[in-house]
Every structure is written in C-alpha cells, then in structure tokens.
Design a protein around this motif. Structure first.
Motif, PDB file in Angstrom:
ATOM      1  N   ALA A 103      28.845  32.010 -71.069  1.00 14.89           N
ATOM      2  CA  ALA A 103      27.826  32.109 -70.030  1.00 14.89           C
ATOM      3  C   ALA A 103      26.994  30.844 -69.893  1.00 14.89           C
ATOM      4  O   ALA A 103      26.205  30.731 -68.944  1.00 14.89           O
ATOM      5  N   GLY A 104      27.109  29.921 -70.824  1.00 15.91           N
ATOM      6  CA  GLY A 104      26.343  28.684 -70.744  1.00 15.91           C
ATOM      7  C   GLY A 104      25.671  28.343 -72.048  1.00 15.91           C
ATOM      8  O   GLY A 104      26.038  28.835 -73.120  1.00 15.91           O
ATOM      9  N   TYR A 105      24.664  27.478 -71.963  1.00  9.93           N
ATOM     10  CA  TYR A 105      23.897  27.046 -73.124  1.00  9.93           C
ATOM     11  C   TYR A 105      22.622  27.879 -73.231  1.00  9.93           C
ATOM     12  O   TYR A 105      22.003  28.226 -72.218  1.00  9.93           O
ATOM     13  N   ASP A 119      24.352  23.500 -67.295  1.00  8.10           N
ATOM     14  CA  ASP A 119      24.727  22.096 -67.451  1.00  8.10           C
ATOM     15  C   ASP A 119      23.911  21.340 -68.484  1.00  8.10           C
ATOM     16  O   ASP A 119      24.109  20.144 -68.680  1.00  8.10           O
ATOM     17  N   GLY A 120      22.967  22.004 -69.151  1.00  2.01           N
ATOM     18  CA  GLY A 120      22.127  21.332 -70.131  1.00  2.01           C
ATOM     19  C   GLY A 120      20.994  20.543 -69.530  1.00  2.01           C
ATOM     20  O   GLY A 120      20.254  19.868 -70.262  1.00  2.01           O
ATOM     21  N   ALA A 397      28.885  15.309 -70.816  1.00  7.60           N
ATOM     22  CA  ALA A 397      27.465  14.992 -70.671  1.00  7.60           C
ATOM     23  C   ALA A 397      26.871  14.413 -71.947  1.00  7.60           C
ATOM     24  O   ALA A 397      25.773  13.863 -71.917  1.00  7.60           O
ATOM     25  N   GLY A 398      27.572  14.542 -73.065  1.00  7.03           N
ATOM     26  CA  GLY A 398      27.053  14.034 -74.336  1.00  7.03           C
ATOM     27  C   GLY A 398      26.658  15.166 -75.252  1.00  7.03           C
ATOM     28  O   GLY A 398      27.478  16.013 -75.617  1.00  7.03           O
ATOM     29  N   GLY A 406      10.909  19.916 -75.888  1.00  7.58           N
ATOM     30  CA  GLY A 406      11.827  20.701 -75.097  1.00  7.58           C
ATOM     31  C   GLY A 406      13.260  20.237 -75.237  1.00  7.58           C
ATOM     32  O   GLY A 406      13.659  19.715 -76.265  1.00  7.58           O
ATOM     33  N   ALA A 407      14.036  20.426 -74.157  1.00  4.55           N
ATOM     34  CA  ALA A 407      15.459  20.113 -74.169  1.00  4.55           C
ATOM     35  C   ALA A 407      15.741  18.812 -73.424  1.00  4.55           C
ATOM     36  O   ALA A 407      15.071  18.487 -72.443  1.00  4.55           O
ATOM     37  N   GLY A 408      16.744  18.079 -73.901  1.00  8.13           N
ATOM     38  CA  GLY A 408      17.149  16.841 -73.248  1.00  8.13           C
ATOM     39  C   GLY A 408      18.617  16.583 -73.490  1.00  8.13           C
ATOM     40  O   GLY A 408      19.284  17.296 -74.251  1.00  8.13           O
TER      41      GLY A 408
END
Length: 413
Positions: A103-105, A119-120, A397-398, A406-408
């Motif tokens: 389902a994703g991240y 997609d992160g 994407a890496g 947060g997220a990066g």
C-alpha cells in the motif's frame, strides 16, 4: 519494575541519550517527558517479496476481534486512549520509524502520528486511536503494527486506512503491574500471526494471534543458564566528538539487571537477536521460546541491530559504535565508522551492505560485507540538518529518512 525516582531518571536519561535531543512530550504525571524511543530501527532485514504481499486471508477476522487492553482501564482523558489529532504539519514533526508495504510507505512518530505516502514525498496522516508517541512500525503479509509509549500497540489490516488499538498500559499509581508505563521500543513479526515487542526494563511481549492479544514473557529468566561473554570497554566508550551536555556520571556503563531492550531482528536462518542498553545482547535459536543472555564487547548502548544470512549481525549505537558478528554473536569485530555521533536507525542491504543514520544528519553506507562505511551528511530541503532515527530504501528515489524534522528523501551522490 519499581516506579521510583531512580528508575524513572534512568529511563529518561537512557531515552535522551538515544536521540541526543530533548522532546517536550507530556508524561503521565503531567511533567515534561523528554523521552522518545531508544533504538528506533526499521525492520532489520532486506525487504523481500513476502513483506510486500497482500494482507493474509485471516486479517479481517483478526480485526473484528475486540481490543485486548489492560485490565485496569486508563482514564478517559489519558492521551494513550485519545484519538491522534490531525495536524497539517505532521510530516514535519518527530518521526521515529518507517516501513514499506504494497500500500505504500508508512512512518510513525510523536503524538500518535501515522503517515502514509506513495512516493516518499507527499505524506497523509491517518486517524489513529492514541496520542502516545509511536516508536516502531512493522509489517508482515501486508498487515501493519505500530507500538510505542504507554505500552500502546495499534494495528491495521486494510493497508493503513483504519487502525485499531490492541494494547494500552499507561502507568497508574493504583496498580503494581511492572509493565505499566513501559514504552515499547521495537516490534518484529515473524509472519502474519506471530510477533514480538520489546522495550524498556527488559519488557518483552509476544503474540500468536496477529497482535490481538499480547502475553508478557520474561527474557531475563530465559538467559539465566547462559554464560555471559567477557565485556571489555571499547576505546570509544569514553568517546569524543559527541556534543552532549551530560557529565561523566550520567554515562557510567554499569551492567543492569533489567536492561532496556532497544531492537529485535531475525536472521535468515530464523534465529532471533536483541540489542539493548549497556552492552546487553540476547539471542534465541528456537523462535523466542528460550533466550541466552550475552554481553557485547562494547559496554555502551546499542540502538539497533541488522541481520542477513545465518549468524551475520551488525549492531550499532552510542557514539558511532558498530559491531559485526558472523557467528550469531559468539564473537564480535568493531567496525570503523569515522563518526562519533550516535547511530539511531539502519537498514540491511543485499550482500551484507547497510545504511545507518543518526544524530546531526549523519548517513553511513557500505555496499557489502567487508567494505568500509562512507560517511555523508543529510540536509532537509529547508537546509536544516535533522537528527535521523530511521531509514528505508525507496527504489530509484534513493532512501526515505525520518527524524526530528519529519520525513525526507536522501539521494546518494
């Protein structure tokens, strides 16, 4: 677990050390809680097809069962049982762990935040029935489990759209339950039904019904008959270069009878291993039924542990220390990292490769076993250098990284 000022101070200090930064979270007693998860780690093994499978056929039946919470019900206004508030900048708040499913991240963090992304880059907050900080998230057969402070464990069987609280155990002065108020540090599921949660003061919980119910287990008793390895302080125990403000007495590395358990992993042969506070190491060769207690050759805390082929382990933690074993922890070899900041999260890559992240934006990568780590520093798009607590491969994407900003996305040069 005695709920004394000494014990509370030990836990707060250990959790502060884990992230090298203060977090103003609300404790049960109303005081500022500086604690965030010690040993926030992603799943310790490389992602395989099984972890990306659709939810198990029995997942719906599991989700229909009523929540199995503590017998002493928390107060109705306890943050542990309040719904997480929907925050517009949740993706920039403290995040501690991240996993991937079909389902994703999914990332988890403070105030019960659970975020999802395809997609992160763009993240959406999910409604979750707790405001306790979530320190760890795990997946198996498409089902998700997250756990954290106040002994909270929540799970989702529909791809992270809805979440059910399965356990909550905030501290209450009326009871003497030693598991109350103890944060869960890490969660590992062996399949869709069988899993473990580990935490502070040697907390271990096990489930055989997909996380509907959780049974406390004594890992310390399981290791009484196992000899401990001699532990000699590594040179880095007195490490330099960390910009912490603790004095020497805060960093004394005496062995603990009930060490905090920071991370749990499974190697390719099915053996289970746990890394913890002050050189503590545990292993099980029978699926977690019995445990051997060992000692690492470094007496500081390890915040994460990765596993590959049978017996191949990598433990990482305080002051940039990394230890590697090829025999399930019988012997360990120090691995040079070139950094003195603490390593708080990591992920196993193919062929013994690894990526580790930590304080001050440090990122360490190696392509395979026996190759040295290369160090770089990660910055957010805003230019801020975060303290990183988790990392996960994101294809072309890496890598997705999470931390106190947060997220990066981290893209290797």
């Amino acid at each position: 677990m005695p709920n004394t000022p000494k014990h509370r101070t030990r836990l707060a200090a250990a959790l502060l050390l884990a992230l090298a930064m203060p977090f103003a979270l609300q404790a049960q007693d109303g005081s500022a809680d500086p604690a965030a998860a010690e040993g926030d780690t992603p799943e310790s093994q490389a992602m395989d097809d099984a972890s990306l499978a659709e939810p198990a056929a029995d997942a719906a039946a599991v989700d229909e069962a009523p929540p199995a919470e503590t017998t002493a019900a928390p107060a109705a206004n306890d943050p542990a049982v309040l719904d997480a508030e929907m925050m517009p900048r949740a993706s920039r708040s403290l995040l501690l762990d991240v996993v991937r499913t079909q389902a994703g991240y999914f990332a988890v963090g403070e105030r019960g935040h659970v975020l999802s992304s395809e997609d992160g880059q763009a993240w959406t907050q999910a409604p979750v029935p707790t405001r306790s900080t979530l320190t760890s998230i795990a997946t198996a057969n498409g089902v998700l489990w997250a756990a954290g402070h106040d002994g909270v464990i929540v799970h989702s069987t529909d791809g992270g759209q809805t979440w059910t609280r399965r356990r909550v155990a905030p501290w209450t002065p009326e009871t003497m339950d030693p598991t109350e108020g103890v944060p869960v540090m890490d969660v590992l599921f062996l399949d869709g039904m069988n899993g473990f949660a580990v935490g502070a003061y040697s907390l271990m919980l096990a489930t055989t019904d997909g996380g509907v119910t959780w049974e406390p287990r004594s890992i310390i008793d399981g290791g009484d008959n196992a000899p401990e390895t001699d532990a000699a302080p590594a040179d880095a125990a007195a490490g330099e270069g960390d910009d912490w403000t603790f004095d020497a007495s805060d960093l004394e590395l005496d062995a603990e009878a009930d060490p905090h358990l920071n991370a749990i992993a499974q190697d390719a042969a099915g053996a289970l291993v746990i890394a913890g506070e002050r050189g503590a190491f545990f292993r099980s060769r029978d699926g977690g039924q019995t445990w051997e207690r060992k000692r690492l050759p470094y007496e500081g805390s390890m915040f994460g542990i990765l596993a590959w082929d049978a017996g191949h382990l990598l433990a990482f933690g305080l002051r940039g220390n990394v230890l590697e074993s090829m025999d399930l922890g019988d012997t360990w070899t120090p691995v040079e990292t070139g950094v003195g900041t603490s390593l708080l999260g990591g992920h196993a890559l193919p062929n013994g490769g690894a990526i580790l992240v930590g304080a001050n934006g440090v990122v360490l990568t190696r392509p395979g076993t026996g190759t040295p780590f290369a160090a770089t520093s990660f910055q957010m798009a805003s230019g801020e250098t975060p303290n990183l607590t988790g990392v996960l491969p994101a294809g072309d994407a890496g890598f997705i990284v999470v931390g106190d900003k947060g997220a990066g996305l981290y893209r290797p040069q």
